[in-house]
Motif scaffolding. Structure first.
Motif, short mmCIF file in Angstrom:
data_model
loop_
_atom_site.label_atom_id
_atom_site.label_comp_id
_atom_site.label_asym_id
_atom_site.label_seq_id
_atom_site.Cartn_x
_atom_site.Cartn_y
_atom_site.Cartn_z
N VAL A 75 0.78 -1.25 0.10
CA VAL A 75 0.00 0.10 0.07
C VAL A 75 1.12 1.40 0.12
O VAL A 75 1.28 1.82 1.01
CB VAL A 75 -1.04 0.09 1.23
N SER A 76 1.57 1.36 -1.18
CA SER A 76 2.33 2.51 -1.27
C SER A 76 1.90 3.61 -2.31
O SER A 76 0.66 3.50 -2.74
CB SER A 76 3.61 2.03 -1.57
N GLY A 77 2.83 4.71 -2.40
CA GLY A 77 2.26 5.61 -3.18
C GLY A 77 1.77 7.13 -2.69
O GLY A 77 1.68 8.12 -3.43
N ARG A 78 1.90 7.11 -1.34
CA ARG A 78 1.29 8.37 -0.71
C ARG A 78 2.41 9.46 -0.95
O ARG A 78 2.05 10.77 -0.80
CB ARG A 78 1.02 8.07 0.88
N ASP A 79 3.65 9.06 -1.24
CA ASP A 79 4.48 10.27 -1.24
C ASP A 79 4.89 10.23 -2.80
O ASP A 79 5.82 10.99 -3.40
CB ASP A 79 5.95 9.88 -0.91
N GLY A 80 4.28 9.68 -3.86
CA GLY A 80 4.34 9.66 -5.22
C GLY A 80 5.20 8.57 -5.77
O GLY A 80 5.64 8.60 -6.78
N LYS A 81 5.65 7.64 -4.78
CA LYS A 81 6.90 6.76 -5.11
C LYS A 81 6.10 5.35 -5.11
O LYS A 81 5.31 4.71 -4.22
CB LYS A 81 7.66 6.53 -4.04
N ARG A 82 6.48 4.26 -6.23
CA ARG A 82 6.24 3.04 -6.14
C ARG A 82 7.58 2.18 -6.61
O ARG A 82 8.42 2.94 -7.15
CB ARG A 82 5.09 2.64 -7.26
N GLY A 83 7.29 0.80 -6.20
CA GLY A 83 8.68 0.26 -6.47
C GLY A 83 8.53 -0.28 -8.09
O GLY A 83 9.72 -0.26 -8.57
N ASN A 84 7.45 -0.35 -8.52
CA ASN A 84 7.24 -1.37 -9.70
C ASN A 84 6.45 -0.20 -11.02
O ASN A 84 5.52 0.36 -10.54
CB ASN A 84 6.39 -2.41 -9.99
N TRP A 85 7.15 -0.19 -12.11
CA TRP A 85 6.69 0.77 -13.14
C TRP A 85 6.65 -0.01 -14.56
O TRP A 85 7.63 -1.00 -14.61
CB TRP A 85 7.39 2.11 -13.36
N GLN A 86 6.06 0.32 -15.52
CA GLN A 86 6.48 0.01 -16.86
C GLN A 86 5.94 1.07 -17.93
O GLN A 86 5.10 1.82 -17.57
CB GLN A 86 5.44 -1.18 -17.19
N GLY A 87 6.62 1.02 -19.04
CA GLY A 87 6.46 1.92 -19.89
C GLY A 87 6.66 1.52 -21.28
O GLY A 87 7.26 0.42 -21.70
N TYR A 88 6.21 2.49 -22.49
CA TYR A 88 6.47 2.09 -23.78
C TYR A 88 7.00 3.49 -24.54
O TYR A 88 6.26 4.42 -24.26
CB TYR A 88 5.20 1.78 -24.45
N ILE A 89 8.21 3.17 -25.12
CA ILE A 89 8.80 4.38 -25.56
C ILE A 89 8.96 4.21 -27.13
O ILE A 89 9.43 3.04 -27.51
CB ILE A 89 10.23 4.58 -25.05
N SER A 90 8.68 5.17 -28.06
CA SER A 90 8.89 5.23 -29.56
C SER A 90 10.43 5.69 -29.44
O SER A 90 10.67 6.74 -29.15
CB SER A 90 7.74 6.33 -29.91
N LEU A 91 10.86 4.88 -30.64
CA LEU A 91 12.28 5.09 -31.07
C LEU A 91 12.18 5.79 -32.44
O LEU A 91 11.90 5.20 -33.40
CB LEU A 91 13.32 3.82 -31.04
N THR A 92 11.90 7.15 -32.29
CA THR A 92 11.55 7.83 -33.44
C THR A 92 12.46 7.77 -34.58
O THR A 92 11.83 7.78 -35.91
CB THR A 92 11.20 9.37 -33.01
N ASP A 93 13.45 7.80 -34.48
CA ASP A 93 14.56 7.96 -35.59
C ASP A 93 14.58 6.54 -36.31
O ASP A 93 14.76 6.50 -37.70
CB ASP A 93 16.03 8.26 -35.16
N VAL A 99 9.96 -1.40 -24.98
CA VAL A 99 8.99 -1.64 -23.70
C VAL A 99 9.95 -1.84 -22.57
O VAL A 99 10.87 -2.70 -22.48
CB VAL A 99 8.17 -2.89 -24.10
N PHE A 100 9.84 -1.46 -21.30
CA PHE A 100 10.69 -1.73 -20.16
C PHE A 100 9.55 -1.85 -19.11
O PHE A 100 8.58 -1.46 -18.82
CB PHE A 100 11.60 -0.40 -20.02
N ALA A 101 10.51 -2.60 -18.03
CA ALA A 101 9.79 -2.94 -16.87
C ALA A 101 10.96 -2.56 -15.90
O ALA A 101 12.06 -2.95 -15.78
CB ALA A 101 9.29 -4.50 -16.70
N ILE A 102 10.18 -1.94 -14.66
CA ILE A 102 11.23 -1.75 -13.35
C ILE A 102 10.46 -2.27 -12.28
O ILE A 102 9.32 -2.48 -12.31
CB ILE A 102 11.10 -0.09 -13.26
#
Length: 198
Positions: A75-93, A99-102
């Motif tokens: 039950v985290s995130g009250r300070d804006g922090k979490r341990g786990n994240w994921q994202g999708y980044i476009s390699l525009t060039d 795709v990354f996972a933390i």
């Protein structure tokens, strides 16, 4: 009794000095309490920079498509922090994507694919962090964290995303016991609306 205490203190100091010689770049706090100083929870911007650093190994002009926090059983995130994240980044060039996972604040996995997106979030549009929007949501809307029993949305969760026209940073939690997501402008911090379950 005093002699024993002095002797123990001398042994502790000698041990720390000896350890400092073996690990000269570590602080005293890191030496005595290494698990306390280990950074396992990070903000949305921290996660963004971790993902972008990896993306720049493959493309000189990467741009985020979306990113979100992932449930970590806490039950985290009250300070804006979490341990786990994921994202999708476009390699525009190169017209590819990453795709990354933390997990626990560290990049644990990434994959480069052949799909790229035109609708991206430019770095100049991302100035507000999750630590600021969660404070605002708690103050303005009395947003509460999701319970630990909710395996999908315990604590507070965060997203950075866009639609055809707007870019959003959001925080998700409970308002009056109902699931709610509150949206802000990631460049200015301006409130942009909310959705709430019935």
């Amino acid at each position: 009794m005093k002699r024993k205490l002095i002797f123990v203190l001398i042994l502790v100091v000698i041990g720390i000095i000896g350890y400092k010689k073996l690990a000269p770049n570590k602080s005293l706090l890191e030496i005595c309490f290494p698990t306390i100083v280990e950074k396992t929870e990070i903000t949305l911007l921290d996660a963004y920079f971790i993902g972008m650093k990896k993306a720049k190994e493959f493309d000189s002009n990467p741009e985020l498509v979306f990113m979100n926090s992932v449930n970590d059983g806490e039950v985290s995130g009250r300070d804006g922090k979490r341990g786990n994240w994921q994202g999708y980044i476009s390699l525009t060039d190169s017209n590819k994507s990453l795709v990354f996972a933390i997990e626990k604040g560290k990049l644990i996995n990434y994959r480069v694919g052949d799909v790229s997106y035109e609708k991206t979030i430019k770095p100049s549009s991302i100035k507000i962090d999750s630590s600021l929007i969660v404070k605002s949501a708690i103050k303005e809307f009395n947003l509460k964290s999701g319970p630990k029993s909710d395996s999908f949305s315990n604590g507070f969760h965060f997203r950075l995303l866009r639609d055809a026209e707007n870019i959003f940073i959001s925080v998700e939690g409970l308002i009056d016991g109902k699931q709610a997501e509150i949206f802000y402008n990631p460049e200015t911090g301006e409130y942009m609306g909310r959705v709430q379950s019935n």
